[in-house]
Design a protein around this motif. Structure first.
Motif, PDB file in Angstrom:
ATOM      1  N   MET A 331       0.817  -1.006  -0.017  1.00 14.09           N
ATOM      2  CA  MET A 331       0.083  -0.305  -0.027  1.00 14.09           C
ATOM      3  C   MET A 331       1.313   1.630   0.131  1.00 14.09           C
ATOM      4  O   MET A 331       0.482   2.613  -0.110  1.00 14.09           O
ATOM      5  CB  MET A 331      -0.924  -0.273   1.557  1.00 14.09           C
ATOM      6  CG  MET A 331      -1.737  -1.438   0.985  1.00 14.09           C
ATOM      7  SD  MET A 331      -2.723  -1.874  -0.483  1.00 14.09           S
ATOM      8  CE  MET A 331      -3.402  -0.093  -0.367  1.00 14.09           C
ATOM      9  N   GLY A 332       1.939   1.070   0.633  1.00 17.19           N
ATOM     10  CA  GLY A 332       2.852   2.301   0.924  1.00 17.19           C
ATOM     11  C   GLY A 332       4.182   2.404  -0.651  1.00 17.19           C
ATOM     12  O   GLY A 332       3.493   3.383  -1.012  1.00 17.19           O
ATOM     13  N   ILE A 333       4.052   1.283  -0.922  1.00 17.30           N
ATOM     14  CA  ILE A 333       4.784   1.882  -2.736  1.00 17.30           C
ATOM     15  C   ILE A 333       4.000   1.889  -3.750  1.00 17.30           C
ATOM     16  O   ILE A 333       4.274   2.159  -4.915  1.00 17.30           O
ATOM     17  CB  ILE A 333       6.019   0.162  -2.793  1.00 17.30           C
ATOM     18  CG1 ILE A 333       6.917   0.897  -1.237  1.00 17.30           C
ATOM     19  CG2 ILE A 333       6.912   0.756  -4.067  1.00 17.30           C
ATOM     20  CD1 ILE A 333       7.832  -0.439  -1.352  1.00 17.30           C
ATOM     21  N   GLY A 334       2.483   1.101  -3.864  1.00 15.10           N
ATOM     22  CA  GLY A 334       1.879   0.765  -4.416  1.00 15.10           C
ATOM     23  C   GLY A 334       2.375  -0.011  -5.071  1.00 15.10           C
ATOM     24  O   GLY A 334       2.589   0.235  -6.688  1.00 15.10           O
ATOM     25  N   LEU A 335       2.448  -1.305  -4.810  1.00 10.95           N
ATOM     26  CA  LEU A 335       2.917  -2.628  -5.971  1.00 10.95           C
ATOM     27  C   LEU A 335       1.266  -3.383  -5.951  1.00 10.95           C
ATOM     28  O   LEU A 335       0.234  -3.224  -5.273  1.00 10.95           O
ATOM     29  CB  LEU A 335       3.940  -3.298  -5.028  1.00 10.95           C
ATOM     30  CG  LEU A 335       5.446  -2.516  -4.291  1.00 10.95           C
ATOM     31  CD1 LEU A 335       5.753  -3.465  -3.294  1.00 10.95           C
ATOM     32  CD2 LEU A 335       6.078  -2.159  -5.710  1.00 10.95           C
ATOM     33  N   ASP A 336       1.167  -4.496  -6.883  1.00 10.62           N
ATOM     34  CA  ASP A 336       0.628  -5.604  -7.043  1.00 10.62           C
ATOM     35  C   ASP A 336       0.476  -6.208  -6.163  1.00 10.62           C
ATOM     36  O   ASP A 336      -0.758  -6.933  -5.472  1.00 10.62           O
ATOM     37  CB  ASP A 336       0.250  -5.622  -8.164  1.00 10.62           C
ATOM     38  CG  ASP A 336      -0.026  -4.587  -9.957  1.00 10.62           C
ATOM     39  OD1 ASP A 336       0.138  -4.019  -8.901  1.00 10.62           O
ATOM     40  OD2 ASP A 336       0.013  -5.184 -10.338  1.00 10.62           O
ATOM     41  N   ARG A 337       1.639  -7.464  -6.011  1.00 16.19           N
ATOM     42  CA  ARG A 337       1.648  -7.783  -4.511  1.00 16.19           C
ATOM     43  C   ARG A 337       3.833  -7.940  -4.744  1.00 16.19           C
ATOM     44  O   ARG A 337       4.337  -8.312  -4.859  1.00 16.19           O
ATOM     45  CB  ARG A 337       1.462  -9.620  -5.215  1.00 16.19           C
ATOM     46  CG  ARG A 337       2.423  -9.818  -6.591  1.00 16.19           C
ATOM     47  CD  ARG A 337       1.992 -11.371  -7.287  1.00 16.19           C
ATOM     48  NE  ARG A 337       3.271 -11.483  -8.171  1.00 16.19           N
ATOM     49  CZ  ARG A 337       2.671 -12.360  -9.180  1.00 16.19           C
ATOM     50  NH1 ARG A 337       1.803 -13.492  -9.342  1.00 16.19           N
ATOM     51  NH2 ARG A 337       4.198 -12.847  -9.744  1.00 16.19           N
ATOM     52  N   CYS A 338       3.074  -8.438  -3.442  1.00 18.66           N
ATOM     53  CA  CYS A 338       4.579  -8.631  -1.800  1.00 18.66           C
ATOM     54  C   CYS A 338       4.615  -9.686  -1.646  1.00 18.66           C
ATOM     55  O   CYS A 338       3.357 -10.483  -1.182  1.00 18.66           O
ATOM     56  CB  CYS A 338       5.070  -8.158  -1.866  1.00 18.66           C
ATOM     57  SG  CYS A 338       3.844  -7.078  -0.701  1.00 18.66           S
ATOM     58  N   SER A 339       5.495 -10.373  -1.240  1.00 17.69           N
ATOM     59  CA  SER A 339       5.585 -12.195  -0.367  1.00 17.69           C
ATOM     60  C   SER A 339       7.118 -11.752   0.316  1.00 17.69           C
ATOM     61  O   SER A 339       7.994 -11.407  -0.155  1.00 17.69           O
ATOM     62  CB  SER A 339       5.078 -12.728  -1.986  1.00 17.69           C
ATOM     63  OG  SER A 339       5.335 -13.943  -1.272  1.00 17.69           O
ATOM     64  N   SER A 362      -2.616 -17.484  -6.131  1.00 16.29           N
ATOM     65  CA  SER A 362      -1.468 -18.795  -7.515  1.00 16.29           C
ATOM     66  C   SER A 362      -0.728 -18.317  -6.920  1.00 16.29           C
ATOM     67  O   SER A 362       0.212 -19.370  -7.390  1.00 16.29           O
ATOM     68  CB  SER A 362      -2.482 -17.992  -8.057  1.00 16.29           C
ATOM     69  OG  SER A 362      -2.077 -16.891  -8.995  1.00 16.29           O
ATOM     70  N   MET A 363       0.212 -17.882  -6.862  1.00 14.25           N
ATOM     71  CA  MET A 363       1.088 -17.046  -6.027  1.00 14.25           C
ATOM     72  C   MET A 363       2.236 -17.765  -5.325  1.00 14.25           C
ATOM     73  O   MET A 363       3.397 -18.919  -5.198  1.00 14.25           O
ATOM     74  CB  MET A 363       1.581 -15.670  -5.900  1.00 14.25           C
ATOM     75  CG  MET A 363       3.228 -14.891  -5.580  1.00 14.25           C
ATOM     76  SD  MET A 363       3.947 -13.791  -5.428  1.00 14.25           S
ATOM     77  CE  MET A 363       5.530 -14.418  -5.310  1.00 14.25           C
TER      78      MET A 363
END
Length: 466
Positions: A331-339, A362-363
């Motif tokens: 939410m801060g950097i504005g990404l689609d997904r992280c893990s 799915s990831m």
């Protein structure tokens, strides 16, 4: 649960004994008047009784509808009565169990619908497999007591990506492993066991069980992730070789049939919890508009970095630290997904453990990285203990360390990696991309990502280090 187990084993024994008469089937359930009444009501419903004469005995119903169909009606009826008639549950736990059972009921009907072109025996097996896909979790909530109430309260407050970790903290295992154990112990069939242990199997029956449960889960989510729901619907439509609108129409018909069948089982309370179908009417482009892209947010970044600083002072646990880190990145950097991806004990494999953002589930299944024998950017990140920005996976500098298969499961527009380090030892990797929106990763994104990773490592070293 013991009564359900006993019935399942009796039915399995009858199914394997070609010489047993259908009268034995009737006698095996007739001592339970409520159950017998429920089974006959369903057998005579419009869903199963296609204009045939009214049946009044279990054995006659088996002759008319077939043993497999009656077996599944018996199991479904007993499952619902065993779990939903439990009066000793707290209200929040009972609501959670109702929601879970309604979702399973819808998934069973969807899975059966998806195999309408296959033989009836396989359709019935898939129905039961989808219905019992979350049997371990259902059994846990139906138990009641303080532990169910405590876990329910914790899950209600937790982010979805952190919930599996909470379950393990409370139970020492996962709901999925409970389901696998029960399925094997009760002899519930290969379809259920394989769909739980190998959900990526491409066999149509396994795929149908998996997708039906994922679609039902997305339809019931609050808020609904429209993008993920449409992705699962497209996967199901592709499996059936039909267009998306046709599959949505079949889903609507299936939902109507599910409601009628739930009423036939006498579980009107279940109807109110069945997954909603209103989002199925949304066109794909409108669905995308309802899920705007995440943009960089400096206020969120600062808030999450402050929370990580507090974690270092309070010696917070691993899941709490990682949860704050991934939320800050997303939410801060504005990404689609992280893990966060953790190394296996032999340090030869990386596997996502906690995933936030689009296509998270799915990831978890797709992004399994084998570190040997071939070198990759992931092994570079671990060996060099350095954060990496792969801004263009097709560039010559990455050619030897990124395969086309890896790009398919990461992102063609770039991704970021950072080592997770405790006491100077790498235990895993932080991963982030903009896979679903196809937006590029720029240097500013990477600097913020690296800042989060460095503070995360500091927190974990202070908390878990020696």
């Amino acid at each position: 649960m013991p009564a359900l187990s006993s019935m399942v084993k009796s039915l399995e024994k009858l199914a394997k004994d070609d010489t047993s008469s259908l009268a034995i089937l009737g006698r095996s359930v007739m001592h339970d008047n409520a159950l017998t009444s429920r089974i006959l009501r369903v057998a005579n419903s419009a869903i199963y009784n296609k204009g045939i004469s009214h049946v009044t005995t279990i054995s006659r119903a088996a002759v008319v509808l077939g043993f497999d169909t009656i077996r599944n009606i018996c199991i479904t009826a007993k499952l619902l009565s065993s779990l939903l008639d439990n009066k000793g549950l707290s209200e929040p736990v009972y609501q959670r169990l109702l929601s879970l059972m309604a979702r399973a009921f819808q998934a069973a009907m969807l899975a059966k619908m998806m195999l309408i072109e296959h033989d009836e025996e396989l359709q019935e097996e898939v129905f039961v497999a989808a219905l019992l896909y979350h049997l371990g979790e259902s059994a846990f909530w139906s138990m009641g007591g303080e532990i169910t109430e405590r876990l329910d309260a914790d899950l209600t407050l937790a982010e979805p990506a952190l919930q599996s970790g909470l379950v393990r903290e409370h139970l020492g295992t996962s709901f999925n492993q409970l389901s696998i154990g029960i399925a094997r112990s009760w002899g519930l069939g290969d379809v259920l066991v394989k769909s739980l242990s190998h959900p990526d199997d491409r066999m149509p029956e396994i795929r149908a069980v998996f997708l039906a449960n994922k679609i039902s889960e997305q339809m019931q989510a609050n808020p609904i992730d429209i993008i993920m729901l449409n992705k699962r619907i497209k996967q199901a439509a592709d499996m059936l070789a039909i267009d998306i609108d046709e599959f949505k129409n079949r889903m609507l018909s299936c939902s109507d049939a599910t409601q009628k069948l739930a009423e036939s089982y006498g579980d009107h309370v279940l109807v109110d919890y069945l997954p909603s179908t209103k989002e199925l009417a949304l066109p794909m482009d409108q669905a995308a508009a309802m899920n705007p892209l995440r943009q960089p947010n400096v206020a969120v970044q600062m808030n999450k970095l402050c929370q990580l600083t507090d974690c270092a002072m309070s010696r917070a646990n691993f899941n709490e630290v990682i949860g704050i880190t991934l939320e800050g990145m997303l939410m801060g950097i504005g990404l689609d997904r992280c893990s966060v991806m953790l190394l296996s004990p032999n340090r030869k494999r990386l596997q996502p453990r906690i995933v936030l953002g689009d296509n998270a589930e799915s990831m978890k299944h797709d992004l399994l990285i084998e570190l040997l024998p071939r070198k990759s950017v992931f092994s570079d990140c671990i060996d060099r203990k350095l954060s990496l920005l792969i801004d263009n996976p097709y560039a010559d500098k990455w050619r030897l360390h990124i395969t086309s298969e890896l790009i398919k499961h990461t992102s063609a527009t770039g991704f970021m990696l950072a080592p997770v380090i405790i006491d100077n030892k790498v235990i895993g990797i932080l991963y982030a991309d903009r896979h679903s929106s196809d937006r590029p990763i720029i240097q500013d994104d990477f600097e913020r990502f690296t800042h989060f990773a460095q503070l995360t490592n500091l927190c974990l070293s202070m908390t878990l280090g020696h």
